[in-house]
Design a protein around this motif. Structure first.
Motif, short mmCIF file in Angstrom:
data_model
loop_
_atom_site.label_atom_id
_atom_site.label_comp_id
_atom_site.label_asym_id
_atom_site.label_seq_id
_atom_site.Cartn_x
_atom_site.Cartn_y
_atom_site.Cartn_z
N LYS A 79 0.83 -1.21 0.00
CA LYS A 79 0.00 0.00 0.00
C LYS A 79 0.86 1.26 0.00
N LYS A 80 1.81 1.34 0.93
CA LYS A 80 2.66 2.54 1.04
C LYS A 80 3.48 2.75 -0.23
N VAL A 81 4.09 1.68 -0.74
CA VAL A 81 4.95 1.80 -1.92
C VAL A 81 4.12 2.18 -3.15
N PHE A 82 2.94 1.59 -3.29
CA PHE A 82 2.09 1.90 -4.45
C PHE A 82 1.65 3.36 -4.44
N ILE A 83 1.17 3.83 -3.29
CA ILE A 83 0.71 5.23 -3.20
C ILE A 83 1.89 6.18 -3.40
N PHE A 84 3.05 5.85 -2.81
CA PHE A 84 4.26 6.65 -3.01
C PHE A 84 4.62 6.74 -4.49
N SER A 85 4.50 5.61 -5.20
CA SER A 85 4.84 5.59 -6.62
C SER A 85 3.88 6.47 -7.44
N LEU A 86 2.59 6.44 -7.09
CA LEU A 86 1.60 7.28 -7.78
C LEU A 86 1.87 8.77 -7.53
N VAL A 87 2.19 9.10 -6.28
CA VAL A 87 2.51 10.51 -5.94
C VAL A 87 3.73 10.96 -6.73
N GLY A 115 8.73 6.53 -10.21
CA GLY A 115 7.35 6.20 -9.86
C GLY A 115 6.80 5.07 -10.72
N GLY A 116 7.05 5.15 -12.04
CA GLY A 116 6.55 4.14 -12.97
C GLY A 116 7.16 2.77 -12.74
N SER A 117 8.43 2.73 -12.29
CA SER A 117 9.11 1.45 -12.09
C SER A 117 8.52 0.67 -10.92
N LEU A 118 7.87 1.37 -9.98
CA LEU A 118 7.27 0.71 -8.81
C LEU A 118 5.77 0.51 -8.97
N MET A 119 5.14 1.44 -9.67
CA MET A 119 3.68 1.52 -9.75
C MET A 119 3.04 0.21 -10.26
N THR A 120 3.42 -0.22 -11.45
CA THR A 120 2.79 -1.40 -12.05
C THR A 120 3.20 -2.71 -11.37
#
Length: 467
Positions: A79-87, A115-120
């Motif tokens: 959750k934290k990593v995904f939201i961080f990546s979107l921000v 951000g893109g490298s973590l998001m997907t």
């Protein structure tokens, strides 16, 4: 208990949408810039040829940071990593739109790339851990649609935005989408962590170096004036991969354990993804190029010609589960790859005097079968992974797909340039494209042999539940 079940049901309904939002942003951003580079170059007082740095910086950042996505998700929670990546991705998009020169734009693209490298990968990991194997196919099938329509819509949307608004909007469009993803993520994204986390920093550096060198060589393959340094970089990339193999073999806790490749379905999925995308990834680049260069049509016209691919890809998703349930992964992937290769060969038939509308039905049917291909390859790759393998396996699949797309684009350009310099084309650039489609199509057909390594029963645990 009832409240918990209701919450779990809500998460399962919304999570594929959250991942789809992330994939759509990333795929749109990867392709929307291509048609906008001349306009951006003019506004920033740069040569259009120098603007390639804005694309390369993003691709290289993805290649470097994607391998770390699984560890970061295990360490800090999905959750934290995904939201961080979107921000981070949204902020990078905002900075891109505010760029006053090429340096600002490149730095902003690097922020986007992190951000893109973590998001997907992290969004996909949450999906894999939330759904049972027999529900995962349906969830992945929905989430993967943007990966099919992004490369098609990107150039079209980019062309219209530059013509009727300004180039700044190709980045600003990400902000409301990112904001929606953040809101949904805060409410519905599950937070999976792992207690046993040990980061293989040396392995990460070696693998990141390999990904970086391979990505650089693939980007430079488009410029064939001096092939020697490009080949050297390419070979160095493979040497670093071998170095990583030796490192992982020594034991410890490597970032990508070698026992992943003992899982046959994962191994076949990885190799199949790489092989079949040589042809599939080159078509969205080669066909618009041919329409603009050989037929002398506008970028918007070429965008509309390949647009049906996006529509039929969405249509195809409603059939892929029924097809896999009936025929299984082995038969589906072998036959489907053959059909895709044949359709690519058909693009070589029209001559320069043939109407452009001839391409529309071929592209439309291709979109349908691409939908089946991507869903099948992605789900069979993770079908037999154990829980402790999902984070590293999912990260490696993401890196592999990124490199496979790069290989496909580079391969298409190399074949085109080789034919361009032969007597076969008889001074007609259109013939170079025709021979390229024929070559790429035949190799795609042959790549289907990879899936012979699958057993008839493979993927049975992915068989979907009836509604």
């Amino acid at each position: 208990m009832t409240e918990l079940n209701t919450q779990q049901t809500s998460i399962k309904k919304i999570l594929p949408l959250i991942l789809a939002t992330a994939i759509f942003m990333q795929m749109l951003d990867s392709t929307i810039l291509n048609t906008s580079l001349p306009a951006i170059a003019k506004d920033l007082n740069e040569s259009p040829l120098n603007m390639q740095n804005a694309i390369i910086s993003y691709v290289l950042t993805l290649a470097v940071f994607m391998p770390a996505s699984g560890f970061l998700a295990d360490r800090f929670g999905t959750k934290k990593v995904f939201i961080f990546s979107l921000v981070l991705f949204s902020l990078g998009s905002l900075f891109c739109s505010l760029s006053q020169n090429l340096t600002h734009l490149v730095i902003s693209r690097v922020i986007q790339g992190v951000g893109g490298s973590l998001m997907t990968p992290v969004g996909k990991l949450a999906l894999i851990k939330t759904f049972d194997k027999n529900e995962l196919l349906k969830a992945m099938n929905f989430a993967i649609i943007p990966a099919l329509i992004g490369p098609v819509l990107g150039p079209l949307v980019g062309g219209y935005m530059v013509d009727y608004l300004s180039w700044h909007w190709i980045f600003l469009i990400n902000i409301p989408i990112g904001f929606l993803g953040i809101l949904l993520g805060l409410k519905f994204m599950p937070d999976y962590k792992s207690d046993d986390v040990d980061f293989d920093f040396k392995g990460f550096l070696i693998f990141a170096a390999a990904s970086l060198l391979l990505s650089v060589s693939l980007e430079l393959f488009g410029d064939m004036q001096n092939i020697t340094p490009v080949l050297l970089i390419f070979i160095m990339g493979f040497l670093f991969l071998y170095y990583y193999y030796k490192h992982a073999k020594r034991g410890g806790n490597p970032i990508f354990p070698l026992n992943l490749f003992q899982v046959r379905t994962f191994r076949v999925g990885i190799v199949g993804n790489l092989a079949t995308r040589l042809g599939i990834s080159s078509v969205p680049l080669l066909l618009p190029l041919m329409i603009q260069i050989a037929y002398r049509q506008s970028a918007v016209t070429s965008g509309w010609i390949i647009a049906p691919m996006a529509i039929t890809a969405i249509f195809g998703k409603s059939y892929v589960i029924k097809i896999l349930d009936k025929y299984g992964y082995r038969k589906t992937l072998m036959l489907n790859t053959f059909i895709i290769g044949t359709l690519i060969c058909l693009l070589a038939i029209p001559d320069i005097h043939t109407s452009l509308y001839w391409f529309v039905p071929i592209i439309a049917v291709l979109g349908f079968f691409n939908s089946i291909q991507f869903t099948s390859m992605n789900t069979i790759s993770i079908a037999d992974l154990r829980n402790f393998q999902t984070s590293s396996g999912n990260s490696l699949i993401s890196v592999n797909q990124q490199l496979a797309i790069g290989f496909g684009i580079a391969f298409g350009l190399i074949v085109l340039k080789l034919f361009e310099n032969t007597d076969l084309i008889q001074g007609e650039i259109h013939n170079a494209f025709r021979y390229t489609f024929l070559t790429v199509g035949i190799l795609t057909i042959l790549s289907g042999l990879v899936f012979r390594r699958l057993h008839i029963s493979d993927g049975k645990n992915m068989k979907s539940k009836e509604d």
